[in-house]
Scaffold this motif. Sequence first.
Motif, short mmCIF file in Angstrom:
data_model
loop_
_atom_site.label_atom_id
_atom_site.label_comp_id
_atom_site.label_asym_id
_atom_site.label_seq_id
_atom_site.Cartn_x
_atom_site.Cartn_y
_atom_site.Cartn_z
N GLY A 44 107.00 24.53 101.22
CA GLY A 44 107.56 23.32 100.60
C GLY A 44 108.26 22.40 101.57
N GLN A 45 108.68 22.93 102.71
CA GLN A 45 109.31 22.12 103.76
C GLN A 45 110.46 21.27 103.22
OE1 GLN A 45 108.73 21.67 107.34
NE2 GLN A 45 108.07 23.75 106.89
N GLY A 46 111.18 21.80 102.25
CA GLY A 46 112.35 21.09 101.72
C GLY A 46 112.13 20.48 100.34
N ALA A 47 110.91 20.53 99.85
CA ALA A 47 110.63 19.93 98.53
C ALA A 47 111.51 20.54 97.45
CB ALA A 47 109.16 20.11 98.18
N GLN A 48 111.75 21.85 97.52
CA GLN A 48 112.56 22.53 96.51
C GLN A 48 114.00 22.00 96.47
OE1 GLN A 48 110.28 23.96 98.41
NE2 GLN A 48 109.50 25.89 97.58
N PHE A 49 114.43 21.30 97.52
CA PHE A 49 115.80 20.79 97.54
C PHE A 49 115.94 19.43 96.87
CE2 PHE A 49 115.73 22.93 101.99
CZ PHE A 49 115.64 24.18 101.40
N VAL A 50 114.83 18.72 96.75
CA VAL A 50 114.91 17.38 96.15
C VAL A 50 114.19 17.28 94.81
CG1 VAL A 50 115.21 16.11 98.31
CG2 VAL A 50 112.90 16.62 97.51
N LEU A 51 113.30 18.21 94.55
CA LEU A 51 112.52 18.18 93.32
C LEU A 51 113.02 19.29 92.41
CD1 LEU A 51 109.90 17.22 91.77
CD2 LEU A 51 108.68 19.00 93.05
N PRO A 52 113.55 18.97 91.21
CA PRO A 52 113.97 20.04 90.31
C PRO A 52 112.77 20.90 89.92
CG PRO A 52 114.78 17.91 89.55
CD PRO A 52 113.80 17.63 90.65
N VAL A 53 112.91 22.22 90.06
CA VAL A 53 111.84 23.15 89.74
C VAL A 53 112.33 24.07 88.62
CG1 VAL A 53 110.39 25.03 90.61
CG2 VAL A 53 110.94 23.09 92.10
N VAL A 54 111.64 24.05 87.49
CA VAL A 54 112.01 24.90 86.37
C VAL A 54 110.95 26.00 86.25
CG1 VAL A 54 112.49 25.01 83.89
CG2 VAL A 54 113.08 22.95 85.19
N GLU A 55 111.39 27.25 86.40
CA GLU A 55 110.44 28.36 86.42
C GLU A 55 110.38 29.06 85.05
OE1 GLU A 55 112.15 29.98 90.48
OE2 GLU A 55 109.99 30.30 90.44
N GLY A 56 109.32 29.86 84.86
CA GLY A 56 109.20 30.69 83.67
C GLY A 56 108.96 29.90 82.39
N VAL A 57 108.29 28.77 82.52
CA VAL A 57 108.08 27.87 81.39
C VAL A 57 106.89 28.32 80.54
CG1 VAL A 57 107.13 25.56 80.93
CG2 VAL A 57 109.13 25.83 82.42
N ASN A 58 106.99 28.16 79.23
CA ASN A 58 105.84 28.36 78.35
C ASN A 58 105.06 27.04 78.30
OD1 ASN A 58 104.26 28.08 75.89
ND2 ASN A 58 105.07 30.11 75.35
N ALA A 59 103.85 27.06 78.87
CA ALA A 59 103.09 25.82 79.06
C ALA A 59 102.79 25.12 77.73
CB ALA A 59 101.79 26.13 79.80
N LEU A 60 102.41 25.88 76.73
CA LEU A 60 101.99 25.27 75.47
C LEU A 60 103.17 24.61 74.75
CD1 LEU A 60 99.43 27.94 74.20
CD2 LEU A 60 99.06 25.95 75.69
N SER A 61 104.33 25.28 74.75
CA SER A 61 105.52 24.69 74.13
C SER A 61 105.91 23.41 74.87
CB SER A 61 106.70 25.66 74.19
OG SER A 61 106.34 26.91 73.71
N LEU A 62 105.86 23.47 76.19
CA LEU A 62 106.24 22.30 76.99
C LEU A 62 105.34 21.11 76.66
CD1 LEU A 62 107.95 21.19 79.44
CD2 LEU A 62 105.95 21.73 80.84
N VAL A 63 104.03 21.35 76.63
CA VAL A 63 103.07 20.28 76.37
C VAL A 63 103.31 19.68 74.98
CG1 VAL A 63 100.62 19.85 75.87
CG2 VAL A 63 101.29 20.97 78.00
N SER A 64 103.55 20.56 73.99
CA SER A 64 103.71 20.01 72.63
C SER A 64 105.03 19.24 72.49
CB SER A 64 103.56 21.11 71.58
OG SER A 64 104.77 21.78 71.40
N ALA A 65 106.02 19.59 73.31
CA ALA A 65 107.32 18.91 73.21
C ALA A 65 107.40 17.66 74.08
CB ALA A 65 108.43 19.87 73.61
#
Lengths: 266, 266
Positions: free
Chosen positions: B160-181
């Motif tokens: 990532g070369q630092g991307a994780q420090f500027v881009l919020p990363v949310v892990e363990g997401v349920n893809a289908l719930s996220l898409v519908s919301a």
Amino acid sequence: MAFKHITSRDNPVFKQLRKLVDQSRERKKTASSLLEGVHLIEAYWQVYGEPRLLIIPEGQSSVEATGLIQQLADVDTMLLPTLMFAELTPVASSSGVMALVDIPEAVVPSTIDFALLIEDIQDPGNLGSMLRTAAAAGVQIAYLTQGCTDAWSPKALRGGQGAQFVLPVVEGVNALSLVSAFGGQTLALTMQGDSLYQQNLREPLLFAVGNEGAGISKALQSAVDTCITIPMAHQGTLALESLNAAAATAVALFECQRQRLALSLA
Amino acid sequence: MAFKHITSRDNPVFKQLRKLVDQSRERKKTASSLLEGVHLIEAYWQVYGEPRLLIIPEGQSSVEATGLIQQLADVDTMLLPTLMFAELTPVASSSGVMALVDIPEAVVPSTIDFALLIEDIQDPGNLGSMLRTAAAAGVQIAYLTQGCTDAWSPKALRGGQGAQFVLPVVEGVNALSLVSAFGGQTLALTMQGDSLYQQNLREPLLFAVGNEGAGISKALQSAVDTCITIPMAHQGTLALESLNAAAATAVALFECQRQRLALSLA
């Protein structure tokens, strides 16, 4: 076909295969290399015909590997102990088949409309990925400088996933001579330059991309018609936003592809 | 600062560092990880402040590493034998400095205009590269499904070369719930779908990209508004032309960036 079960590291064919894995010079001298995995071997077969030799490990091969070995039943096959096979494969978990193949000569197209020049890329996986991207974007020929890693190493072939079989790759090129001889616009992908998106990329062009760390050399930057940059978000806010060489190449080449598609639709 | 020269693998701090390298669970439990190299440590420092501990190998460090260590003179430092240091670093040739840091909590932006959903990416280097590309393309937040490799592993941080420090990363997401919301258009990058270039990408959107081998799951393909494809050269001629997951993500996200830039210029 001949089937041989080799168990000694002193076997001359095995020693030769080890050399082909380790030494670029040996690959060039004998014009041969090793392919790892079913997909790559099938792709080679489709384009150039049967490999010279199949190499398989003792024990379980995948269903796909077994199927391929059956289809290529008249090709000589070498069975190796797992550990000896592991010395040849560039991947941690092999699908259980490799092949010895001839490296074909690059066939240079008679008119070149879309060319890629790769300067001093060191990592075989990166180089393979760039060639794969180039083939997918419709690049007709890839020129590699002398400082590039070998395009036909097992690792670069693995990264290319067959790109080396459809995209002519010319190695050991002098970048400056190539640029001055090229009959079209010449562009270099750099950190500072004109916006990629404001460039007319529909005419014949040569796109130069540079090394992972250093980017394009100063000499090559001076030699090309135009230096091009991919505009990025938050540029300058932090020194973090950048692309790796393979991702930048993908963005640039597909912007060419996008503009050319728009032309062909119009 | 405290300076410690550790030479035993039984040292409890060293054992803890080994755990952080090897175990995602340990990183999550302690909310800490290891950074490799000067660039990454500087980037972290710039955003979140000093690391908790510097780790350096005996013998030669690079000029840049030495400079950084001097600048961070009040941070605790651990000196390790070369071989023990090598057990911690994710790279073959280290620049000679690592750091123990806290993993910050992701700060979710209040309005989300451009989001990336990454489904089941296995390779830490690929994941890191995709996050780096996303940050550069102006993505505001990256959602990772439970099947993804850990975004804060030393290898993913390196990619990532630092991307994780500027881009919020949310892990363990349920893809289908996220898409519908999600309150905007949802797109999935697939092998067959509408052309990327004919899609309006200027409105709020969530872009889903899939696994290296399998691509986006059928369930997620069905859940999104539109499946999108990157048009490729010679499509169908040979089964060779394709892009790897990281390159495809770069092309797709920068097409969004291109359309959004055009809008901001207009």
